[in-house]
Each structure stands twice: as C-alpha cells, then as structure tokens.
Design a protein around this motif. Structure first.
Motif, mmCIF file in Angstrom:
data_model
loop_
_atom_site.group_PDB
_atom_site.id
_atom_site.type_symbol
_atom_site.label_atom_id
_atom_site.label_comp_id
_atom_site.label_asym_id
_atom_site.label_seq_id
_atom_site.Cartn_x
_atom_site.Cartn_y
_atom_site.Cartn_z
ATOM 1 N N ILE A 95 -0.843 -23.062 -30.077
ATOM 2 C CA ILE A 95 0.591 -23.007 -29.781
ATOM 3 C C ILE A 95 0.766 -23.581 -28.388
ATOM 4 N N GLY A 96 1.281 -24.797 -28.304
ATOM 5 C CA GLY A 96 1.497 -25.401 -26.986
ATOM 6 C C GLY A 96 0.212 -25.420 -26.180
ATOM 7 N N ARG A 97 0.209 -24.732 -25.044
ATOM 8 C CA ARG A 97 -0.958 -24.737 -24.145
ATOM 9 C C ARG A 97 -1.927 -23.605 -24.453
ATOM 10 N N TYR A 98 -1.757 -22.960 -25.609
ATOM 11 C CA TYR A 98 -2.561 -21.781 -25.923
ATOM 12 C C TYR A 98 -3.433 -22.011 -27.158
ATOM 13 N N ASP A 122 6.044 -16.483 -28.013
ATOM 14 C CA ASP A 122 6.007 -17.500 -26.948
ATOM 15 C C ASP A 122 6.529 -16.933 -25.629
ATOM 16 N N ASP A 123 7.575 -16.120 -25.723
ATOM 17 C CA ASP A 123 8.161 -15.562 -24.500
ATOM 18 C C ASP A 123 7.226 -14.508 -23.892
ATOM 19 N N ALA A 175 4.470 -16.399 -22.187
ATOM 20 C CA ALA A 175 4.926 -17.047 -20.951
ATOM 21 C C ALA A 175 4.872 -16.063 -19.788
ATOM 22 N N GLY A 178 -1.185 -20.872 -19.562
ATOM 23 C CA GLY A 178 -1.809 -21.289 -20.821
ATOM 24 C C GLY A 178 -3.257 -20.835 -20.871
#
Ligand SMILES: NC(=O)c1ccc[n+]([C@@H]2O[C@H](COP(=O)([O-])OP(=O)(O)OC[C@H]3O[C@@H](n4cnc5c(N)ncnc54)[C@H](OP(=O)(O)O)[C@@H]3O)[C@@H](O)[C@H]2O)c1
Length: 186
Positions: free
Chosen positions: A2-5, A94-95, A98, A104
């Motif tokens: 997921i994105g940077r994860y 995601d939140d 963050a 990440g």
C-alpha cells in the motif's frame, strides 16, 4: 503493498493452526526461544507493529516500538501514551498508518485472529509462519477464522496468492519449523 508500505504477517502456530488456547492464552508449548529471537529481529526492521488489543496487553512494549492497536474502544484513530489506537469500523487503515508510521516501511502484523483475518483482505506481501509441529491445541484460537471451517492456514495463504518457500527447521529439538510465504516470483 500500500503506497510506501509493505505488509508482513507473523505467527507461530500449532500443528492444527492455533495461535493460543481456548482461553486466549499462548501456551508454553508455543513459545520457542529461537523463534522469538527470529521474530524480534523481524520486528526491529519494521516501521510499525499492528496488534489486537489483547495481544497488546499481553505483550508489554519493552522496546518502545511504534504500535498500532486495534480496538472497538478507539474513537477512530487516537494517539494514546502507549500506542496509536485504531477502530477499523470508524477510520481508514491509511490514515492510521500515516500517524503510526509516517515515513512508510514494513508493517509487521502479529495478529491475533481477527487482525490476521482483516489483513487477508488488505493483502499480505509476506507471511512469516512458524509451526510447533508436535503441538496440537484442540479448541484453541485459530490463526484465521476460516480454520474453524476446516481449512488449513496453508490453504488460506495460498488462496490469497502466496507461495511457501521450502520450510527451514528452526529448532530440531522442539521440532519448530519456519516457512516464509510470499507472492510467486515472476
Ligand atoms: N501464536 C501467535 O503467533 C500469536 C499471535 C497473535 C496473538 N497471540 C496471542 O493470542 C492471544 C489472543 O489473541 P486473540 O486473537 O484472541 O486477540 P487479539 O487479536 O490479540 O485481540 C483481540 C481484540 O483486538 C481488537 N480487535 C481485533 N480486530 C478488530 C477489529 N477488526 N476491529 C476492532 N477491534 C478489533 C478487539 O478489541 P476490543 O475488545 O477492545 O474491541 C478484540 O477484542 C493473546 O494472548 C496473544 O498474545 C498469539
């Protein structure tokens, strides 16, 4: 991913795919020093550890790692003194990430059952699964809820797109083996 994860699951199970006894306690037969050292080294590489409330309470955060704790008691996402708390019914993963791991990195998911279930739908990029091959825990808490319907953890991980590397014997005396599950190499 997921994105940077990237999401890594972690568990030690009995031969019948249980993570704890019927009372929610991890029995001594599922505790293994070699596996614990391996698991802790993996957590050292992670940006955040994601736990259910009971596991969080049972395992004090002695190393002061970033933790994300799931609980229906959390109002959405809350930063408390001991961790970031998250209620998935009220706020987005995601939140929560963050706040708990803004840079990440690896998201380590050591369960328990409902947390492992939830992350099957998020998607595991890897699952590090140890097994005490001589131990059975009848009526224990399974790693995934679907085990109660007769499916094995291996079937469930395979159905979610992961493939097992050859197992390694981590502790021949205790017959604890370790298997890394990951997406097929292309
Ligand atoms: N062998 C292993 O690898 C392994 C792995 C994990 C855990 N364990 C052990 O297993 C025992 C208990 O595991 P467990 O599966 O019963 O419990 P758990 O996952 O550690 O905690 C369950 C609690 O987490 C919260 N939770 C989980 N998913 C949620 C969701 N989707 N939404 C909202 N809240 C959620 C709920 O807290 P609220 O009640 O506050 O709503 C729930 O009661 C512990 O002793 C733990 O140490 C062993």
């Amino acid at each position: 991913m997921i994105g940077r994860y990237v999401i890594h699951g972690h568990a030690i199970v009995s031969a019948d795919d249980r993570i704890a006894d019927r009372n929610g306690v991890t029995p001594a037969s599922l505790r293994n020093e070699k596996d614990w050292a391996r698991f802790q080294a993996s957590l050292d590489l992670a940006a955040v550890t994601v736990l259910g409330r009971l596991g969080h309470e049972a395992n004090p955060n002695v190393k002061g790692r970033s933790r994300l704790v799931l609980s229906s008691s959390a109002k959405g996402i809350e930063r408390r003194a001991d961790a970031v708390w998250w209620n998935p019914a009220e706020a987005l993963f995601d939140d929560a990430l963050a706040l708990a791991a803004p840079a990440g990195g690896i998201v380590a998911v050591p369960g328990g059952r409902r947390v492992f279930d939830l992350f099957l739908s998020v998607g595991y990029d890897e699952f590090q699964l140890s097994r005490a091959t001589r131990v059975t825990i009848p009526d224990g808490i399974p790693i995934f809820s679907e085990v109660l319907a007769g499916r094995s953890a291996a079937d469930i991980l395979a159905a979610h797109g992961l493939v097992a590397d050859p197992p390694e014997m981590l502790d021949p005396v205790a017959a604890v083996e370790f298997t890394r599950w990951r997406p097929p190499r292309t």
